[in-house]
Design an enzyme around this catalytic site. Structure first.
Site, PDB file in Angstrom:
ATOM      1  N   LYS A 128       0.883  -1.161   0.000  1.00 34.93           N
ATOM      2  CA  LYS A 128       0.000   0.000   0.000  1.00 34.93           C
ATOM      3  C   LYS A 128       0.923   1.214   0.000  1.00 34.93           C
ATOM      4  O   LYS A 128       1.929   1.221   0.665  1.00 34.93           O
ATOM      5  CB  LYS A 128      -0.876   0.006   1.251  1.00 34.93           C
ATOM      6  CG  LYS A 128      -1.922  -1.101   1.246  1.00 34.93           C
ATOM      7  CD  LYS A 128      -2.794  -1.034   2.501  1.00 34.93           C
ATOM      8  CE  LYS A 128      -3.900  -2.065   2.417  1.00 34.93           C
ATOM      9  NZ  LYS A 128      -4.666  -2.160   3.670  1.00 34.93           N
ATOM     10  N   ARG A 129       0.598   2.224  -0.714  1.00 30.42           N
ATOM     11  CA  ARG A 129       1.458   3.398  -0.912  1.00 30.42           C
ATOM     12  C   ARG A 129       2.756   2.958  -1.608  1.00 30.42           C
ATOM     13  O   ARG A 129       2.734   2.064  -2.439  1.00 30.42           O
ATOM     14  CB  ARG A 129       1.729   4.110   0.412  1.00 30.42           C
ATOM     15  CG  ARG A 129       0.423   4.437   1.151  1.00 30.42           C
ATOM     16  CD  ARG A 129       0.617   5.495   2.230  1.00 30.42           C
ATOM     17  NE  ARG A 129      -0.626   5.715   2.937  1.00 30.42           N
ATOM     18  CZ  ARG A 129      -0.821   5.429   4.234  1.00 30.42           C
ATOM     19  NH1 ARG A 129       0.167   4.956   4.965  1.00 30.42           N
ATOM     20  NH2 ARG A 129      -1.983   5.657   4.791  1.00 30.42           N
ATOM     21  N   LYS A 143     -13.302   3.259  11.659  1.00 27.89           N
ATOM     22  CA  LYS A 143     -12.055   3.975  11.922  1.00 27.89           C
ATOM     23  C   LYS A 143     -12.331   5.041  12.968  1.00 27.89           C
ATOM     24  O   LYS A 143     -13.356   5.740  12.901  1.00 27.89           O
ATOM     25  CB  LYS A 143     -11.542   4.636  10.640  1.00 27.89           C
ATOM     26  CG  LYS A 143     -11.191   3.642   9.534  1.00 27.89           C
ATOM     27  CD  LYS A 143      -9.962   2.823   9.860  1.00 27.89           C
ATOM     28  CE  LYS A 143      -9.541   1.982   8.661  1.00 27.89           C
ATOM     29  NZ  LYS A 143      -8.418   1.090   8.974  1.00 27.89           N
ATOM     30  N   HIS A 160      -4.604  -9.480   8.865  1.00 26.50           N
ATOM     31  CA  HIS A 160      -4.876  -8.184   8.239  1.00 26.50           C
ATOM     32  C   HIS A 160      -4.970  -8.299   6.721  1.00 26.50           C
ATOM     33  O   HIS A 160      -4.104  -8.889   6.083  1.00 26.50           O
ATOM     34  CB  HIS A 160      -3.728  -7.219   8.613  1.00 26.50           C
ATOM     35  CG  HIS A 160      -3.736  -5.935   7.845  1.00 26.50           C
ATOM     36  ND1 HIS A 160      -2.815  -5.653   6.849  1.00 26.50           N
ATOM     37  CD2 HIS A 160      -4.559  -4.850   7.916  1.00 26.50           C
ATOM     38  CE1 HIS A 160      -3.056  -4.455   6.358  1.00 26.50           C
ATOM     39  NE2 HIS A 160      -4.106  -3.942   6.982  1.00 26.50           N
TER      40      HIS A 160
HETATM   41 MG   LIG Z   1      -6.010  -1.779  10.857  1.00 28.60          MG
END
Ligand SMILES: [Mg+2]
Length: 339
Positions: A23-24, A138, A269
């Protein structure tokens, strides 16, 4: 977001598909490292996965044993496991030894910080309606009161029976995390995720010891050793390893073994397409994150039913790359000779 895929073929026609990602930033670096170390696999027996992991690690030894270099190894490691399971005619979960044929799943993508509260409630209800078991929000807004308001609203909207978790993505300092964890105790959350910096094991351990709500962390860590350090500090109730990020299935299983011995719960994850298998092979019930980002890359879809993700029974990962994945491919390199 960048994906690194490995397509592997043996001389007798067996195939494996592996993946890693970034990611990124980091994708081009992973690709470059993978291309440099790939020739080390030529002529080897693909069954000797642990030996080959070490060989690939040694091939890039000066680049270190964590982070980008081992994430490149991860794509090969996953492909070797996929190949082995496919050759055995077993799903990856069955090859590893599964405890169950489905895993609890929860939705992450409906509750980002920028999602307005009204939309958040609509997304959460739609997700539960679709059969996804839990909802993750979040938190970590600059205005703490907003976090509390949103969690309270979602809890009220969904009722007490829907599993709810929050993820602070390392946004709090220690005093703020203490206060927020204390306030969140009333909402009966499944866990509070990454309340602190990902490497603040002492801080996470203090929270885990202080509150009834479980603490979840580990997604940012990139090796067996980093996870071992976290486990030794008792910094998590739920450990969240990410197989591509730690270097593949070989290191993931070593982390899972340590987690099990320490009595921890597991919630891998990202990359549900891979983690549905690994979650099913962990001793206690796991939570797998429902994230539809990778869906366009594959021809197959995971089945979701009654709050759970069904482990595919197709051999290996049960995945094949879609035409879309091939159309999006930016760089490609081949080694060896085709059988
Ligand atoms: Mg997380």
């Amino acid at each position: 977001m960048a994906m690194l895929f490995v397509e592997m073929q043996t001389h007798d026609g067996h195939e494996g598909l592996g993946l890693s990602y970034s990611k990124r930033a980091g994708g081009p670096g992973q690709f470059a490292h993978a291309a440099e170390i790939a020739p080390a696999l030529l002529g080897e027996d693909p069954s000797d996965i642990a030996k080959l992991w070490n060989k690939l690690c040694w091939a890039g030894a000066s680049a270190g044993r964590s982070g980008l270099s081992t994430q490149a190894i991860g794509a090969f490691d996953v492909a070797l496991y996929d190949l082995k399971a496919r050759r055995a005619g077993l799903s990856l979960a069955k090859l590893l030894g599964a405890y169950r044929d489905s895993v609890a799943c929860y939705n992450t993508s409906g509750g980002f910080l920028h999602t307005p509260l009204e939309q958040l409630l609509v997304n959460a209800a739609a997700s539960v309606e679709r059969g996804i078991g839990g909802i993750k929000l979040k938190v970590g807004q600059p205005d703490r009161a907003l976090d509390i308001e949103r969690v309270e609203a979602v809890r009220k909207h969904l009722g007490d029976h829907v599993p709810l978790m929050v993820d602070a993505n390392q946004q709090w300092d220690r005093p703020t995390a203490q206060r927020m964890c204390r306030i969140f105790e009333q909402f009966n959350l499944v866990w509070i995720e990454e309340p602190l910096d990902a490497y603040d094991h002492e801080g996470h351990a203090a929270l885990a010891a202080s509150f009834d709500t479980p603490i979840a962390t580990g997604e940012m860590l990139t090796s067996v050793m980093e996870h071992g350090d976290l486990i030794r500090h008792r910094a998590a109730d739920y450990l969240m390893p990410d197989a591509p990020r730690v270097g593949g299935i070989t290191p993931f299983l070593r982390i899972a073994g340590q987690a099990e011995a320490a009595g921890l719960m597991l919630a891998p994850h990202f990359a549900m397409e891979l983690h549905v298998h690994l979650g099913a092979a962990y001793a206690t019930e796991t939570w797998v994150e429902h994230f539809d980002w990778l869906e366009p890359l594959f021809n197959e879809r995971l089945e979701i039913k009654d709050g759970r993700m069904i482990v595919p029974t197709r051999p290996g990962l049960g995945l094949s790359l879609s035409e879309q994945a091939r159309a999006w491919t930016r760089e490609k390199v081949e080694f060896g000779t085709r059988p």
